[in-house]
Motif scaffolding. Structure first.
Motif, PDB file in Angstrom:
ATOM      1  N   PRO A  67      -5.128  -0.443   7.980  1.00 50.58           N
ATOM      2  CA  PRO A  67      -5.334   0.652   8.943  1.00 50.58           C
ATOM      3  C   PRO A  67      -6.200   0.256  10.140  1.00 50.58           C
ATOM      4  O   PRO A  67      -6.087   0.829  11.225  1.00 50.58           O
ATOM      5  CB  PRO A  67      -6.021   1.735   8.108  1.00 50.58           C
ATOM      6  N   GLU A 108       5.893   8.727   7.301  1.00 52.03           N
ATOM      7  CA  GLU A 108       4.860   9.302   8.174  1.00 52.03           C
ATOM      8  C   GLU A 108       4.449   8.251   9.199  1.00 52.03           C
ATOM      9  O   GLU A 108       4.373   8.517  10.398  1.00 52.03           O
ATOM     10  CB  GLU A 108       3.617   9.646   7.341  1.00 52.03           C
ATOM     11  N   LEU A 109       4.184   7.035   8.680  1.00 46.86           N
ATOM     12  CA  LEU A 109       3.751   5.950   9.555  1.00 46.86           C
ATOM     13  C   LEU A 109       4.808   5.674  10.626  1.00 46.86           C
ATOM     14  O   LEU A 109       4.491   5.494  11.802  1.00 46.86           O
ATOM     15  CB  LEU A 109       3.495   4.690   8.719  1.00 46.86           C
ATOM     16  N   CYS A 153      -1.666   6.826  12.631  1.00 46.63           N
ATOM     17  CA  CYS A 153      -0.987   5.698  11.978  1.00 46.63           C
ATOM     18  C   CYS A 153      -1.877   5.118  10.885  1.00 46.63           C
ATOM     19  O   CYS A 153      -1.415   4.808   9.785  1.00 46.63           O
ATOM     20  CB  CYS A 153      -0.684   4.584  12.975  1.00 46.63           C
ATOM     21  N   ASN A 202      -4.031   6.601   9.207  1.00 55.94           N
ATOM     22  CA  ASN A 202      -4.222   7.557   8.106  1.00 55.94           C
ATOM     23  C   ASN A 202      -2.934   7.912   7.380  1.00 55.94           C
ATOM     24  O   ASN A 202      -2.938   8.789   6.524  1.00 55.94           O
ATOM     25  CB  ASN A 202      -4.839   8.852   8.643  1.00 55.94           C
ATOM     26  N   ALA A 203      -1.815   7.268   7.762  1.00 62.54           N
ATOM     27  CA  ALA A 203      -0.525   7.652   7.167  1.00 62.54           C
ATOM     28  C   ALA A 203      -0.551   7.429   5.656  1.00 62.54           C
ATOM     29  O   ALA A 203      -1.112   6.447   5.172  1.00 62.54           O
ATOM     30  CB  ALA A 203       0.591   6.836   7.802  1.00 62.54           C
ATOM     31  N   THR A 204       0.057   8.367   4.916  1.00 62.49           N
ATOM     32  CA  THR A 204       0.027   8.246   3.455  1.00 62.49           C
ATOM     33  C   THR A 204       1.333   7.701   2.894  1.00 62.49           C
ATOM     34  O   THR A 204       1.375   7.209   1.788  1.00 62.49           O
ATOM     35  CB  THR A 204      -0.227   9.627   2.805  1.00 62.49           C
ATOM     36  N   ASN A 205       2.441   7.837   3.642  1.00 61.57           N
ATOM     37  CA  ASN A 205       3.665   7.186   3.170  1.00 61.57           C
ATOM     38  C   ASN A 205       4.378   6.539   4.347  1.00 61.57           C
ATOM     39  O   ASN A 205       4.023   6.776   5.496  1.00 61.57           O
ATOM     40  CB  ASN A 205       4.582   8.166   2.422  1.00 61.57           C
ATOM     41  N   ASN A 255       0.804  -1.224   0.000  1.00 62.97           N
ATOM     42  CA  ASN A 255       0.000   0.000   0.000  1.00 62.97           C
ATOM     43  C   ASN A 255       0.828   1.261   0.000  1.00 62.97           C
ATOM     44  O   ASN A 255       0.461   2.265  -0.584  1.00 62.97           O
ATOM     45  CB  ASN A 255      -0.868   0.057   1.253  1.00 62.97           C
ATOM     46  N   LEU A 256       1.951   1.234   0.747  1.00 66.34           N
ATOM     47  CA  LEU A 256       2.719   2.468   0.920  1.00 66.34           C
ATOM     48  C   LEU A 256       3.922   2.501  -0.015  1.00 66.34           C
ATOM     49  O   LEU A 256       4.736   3.408   0.044  1.00 66.34           O
ATOM     50  CB  LEU A 256       3.181   2.596   2.377  1.00 66.34           C
TER      51      LEU A 256
END
Length: 526
Positions: free
Chosen positions: A169, A105-106, A97, A99-102, A44-45
């Protein structure tokens, strides 16, 4: 609301116990639940495997940095406020966590989530302990121990279920309703103890905090990433090692010379605590190491799903759960902790040796059942006695400080264990593989027959002769690699067992409390 007596009865006590265990579980389940979802996150990321490993690393670093400071932070802000704030931090970052997009960030959110989570474990232990009258405290410990032992086992099957049926998520979102309930209950029911005075900002050991974070953070980084980055071949690891060593030396100097240290090292003058701290390290090594190796083996070699390999560990956790109250009773009756710990280590040796005996490339589910039950018994015998042994001769505020040490060493022991095991398996597999390949002689009749048989079966599936031959060699190569890996897993079990056996004489040397009075376990767990 500050009260001299923190002991609670009836309904209030039940609510406080549930709140504290809920928080401890949130923290522990969250450290293992992610393991199952790493593949989904990777996809996903758009991250690599080693980047995704950071999701676990960051959380562990946040935890380890905050744990030694918990006793000081509770004094500074009042226990209830600090506990509630920790839950809030943990919950908010759980949401972020999810909602992290990359990937980075997570990782950052996981670090902050770990900083909130570290407090939940140690503080919930203190809260449970102090809500029970002295004569019931060993039961309180048993109740808390249940949470700590069952937590790591619940993570993977729960994570597997969520990832299979929803998306990754949700392993973070699941914390949100629980966090909100826990916060409200904490604010409503938990009390803060009296004996804590605050320090002025100028009295705070800021340098100590910085050095602690640098030293423990670097150490945790080395342990988590060492294997991936080939240890000292990587510049970052070399720098981290230097930081850890220098930070450690300066930190010790600072804590021994500063008037209000953030971590009270003088507590370690107590002989039993020293032994207990070392034993906690070994317990972490064994507990997290073996919780890590069995699912890894069943998933990578036997090809089970996360849900199956997680479910395999549940009977063992229930055995431990069943043992806890019994051990609590024994200790209250005045059983010697040394004997119980030695027995636990011996049972752990039996479990490891058993593991060494039964591993094959196609071990069945039933073979693991009794072996893991034995592990459950061993853990039950180690957990409470080690904690009560370490803290049996401490008094008052020293107890919280001692508990922070044993807690931190258990965390670090786990990281050491996992780092050592992954590196060991990788290196041994290479050795065994080259050893096995040497034994495969092209001129040997057995090898030729095996290749011919494989080739024929591939041709029967419609492959052309040359592709079938290639596939036959690949198949042979795969089974060699698999055998080599199984052999290295067997070694891990054998060496873990021997390590536990070696510890037994040292445990029996620990001196008893004078006058042989019974131990107040409450103090043991913080």
């Amino acid at each position: 609301m500050q009260d001299d007596s923190l002991v609670e009865y009836g309904f209030r006590r039940a609510i406080i116990t549930i709140t504290a265990i809920l928080c401890a579980l949130l923290e522990i389940v969250d450290s293992t639940i992610v393991n199952v979802a790493l593949n989904e996150m990777k996809g996903n990321l758009g991250a690599t495997l080693s980047e995704v490993g950071w999701v676990i690393t960051a959380y562990a670093i946040g935890n380890v940095i905050i744990v030694p400071m918990t006793s000081w932070l509770s004094q500074q802000f009042g226990r209830r406020n600090y506990f509630a704030a920790s839950i809030v931090i943990f919950t908010i970052f759980s949401f972020l966590c999810g909602n992290a997009t990359n990937i980075w960030e997570l990782v950052f959110f996981r670090l902050c989530q770990g900083i909130g989570g570290g407090a939940l474990l140690v503080t919930s232990q203190t809260i449970i302990t102090e809500s029970y009258p002295i004569e019931k405290r060993s039961m309180a410990q048993a109740i808390y121990g249940l949470g700590v032992i069952i937590g790591p086992t619940l993570g993977p099957p729960l994570g597997g279920y969520i990832v299979d049926n929803y998306s990754w998520p949700y392993i973070f979102y699941i914390n949100i309703p629980l966090g909100i309930i826990a916060t409200l209950l904490t604010i409503q029911f938990v009390k803060s103890p009296r004996y804590a005075e605050k320090r002025k900002a100028s009295d705070v050991d800021w340098l100590g905090i910085g050095l602690l974070a640098a030293f423990v953070g670097s150490l945790q980084y080395i342990l988590e990433r060492g294997h991936e980055d080939d240890w000292f071949e990587s510049q970052v690891i070399v720098y981290c090692t230097i930081t850890a060593v220098v930070g450690f030396i300066l930190f010790i100097w600072r804590e021994l010379t500063f008037k209000y240290p953030i971590v009270e090292l003088r507590v370690l003058k107590n002989g039993n605590l020293r032994v207990g701290t070392i034993m906690s390290f070994i317990l972490g090594f064994g507990l997290y190491g073996s919780t890590f190796i069995v699912p890894l083996y069943t998933q990578s070699i036997l090809g089970w799903t996360a849900l199956q390999s997680g479910a395999l560990m549940i009977p063992a956790a229930l055995t431990t759960a069943f043992m806890m109250p019994i051990i609590g009773k024994l200790l209250t009756k005045g059983a010697k902790q040394q004997v119980l710990v030695a027995l636990g280590l011996f049972i752990f040796f039996v479990y490891s040796f058993w593991g060494y005996k039964i591993l094959t490339p196609d071990t069945g589910k039933d073979a693991f059942f009794w072996m893991l039950i034995v592990r459950g018994c061993g853990l039950g015998l180690l957990f409470i006695p080690i904690t009560s042994l370490s803290l049996s001769t401490l008094k008052g505020p020293e107890i919280g400080q001692g508990a922070a040490f044993t807690g931190m060493m258990r965390q670090l022991g786990g990281s050491f264990g996992i780092a050592a095991i992954t590196t060991f398996i990788a290196n041994r597999s290479m050795l065994y593989r080259s050893d096995l390949v040497e034994k495969l002689d092209v001129n040997s009749l057995d090898v030729q027959q095996r290749v011919a048989g494989l080739k024929a079966s591939f041709m029967a599936k419609g492959l052309s002769p040359d592709v079938a031959l290639q596939s036959a060699y690949k198949m042979l190569d795969y089974s060699v690699t698999k055998q080599a890996t199984v052999l290295s897993y067997m070694d891990v079990f054998l060496y873990l067992g021997i390590a536990f056996l070696v510890c037994i004489p040292f445990v029996l040397l620990v001196k008893n409390k004078k006058g042989g009075e019974k131990i107040d376990l409450s103090e043991a767990m913080h």
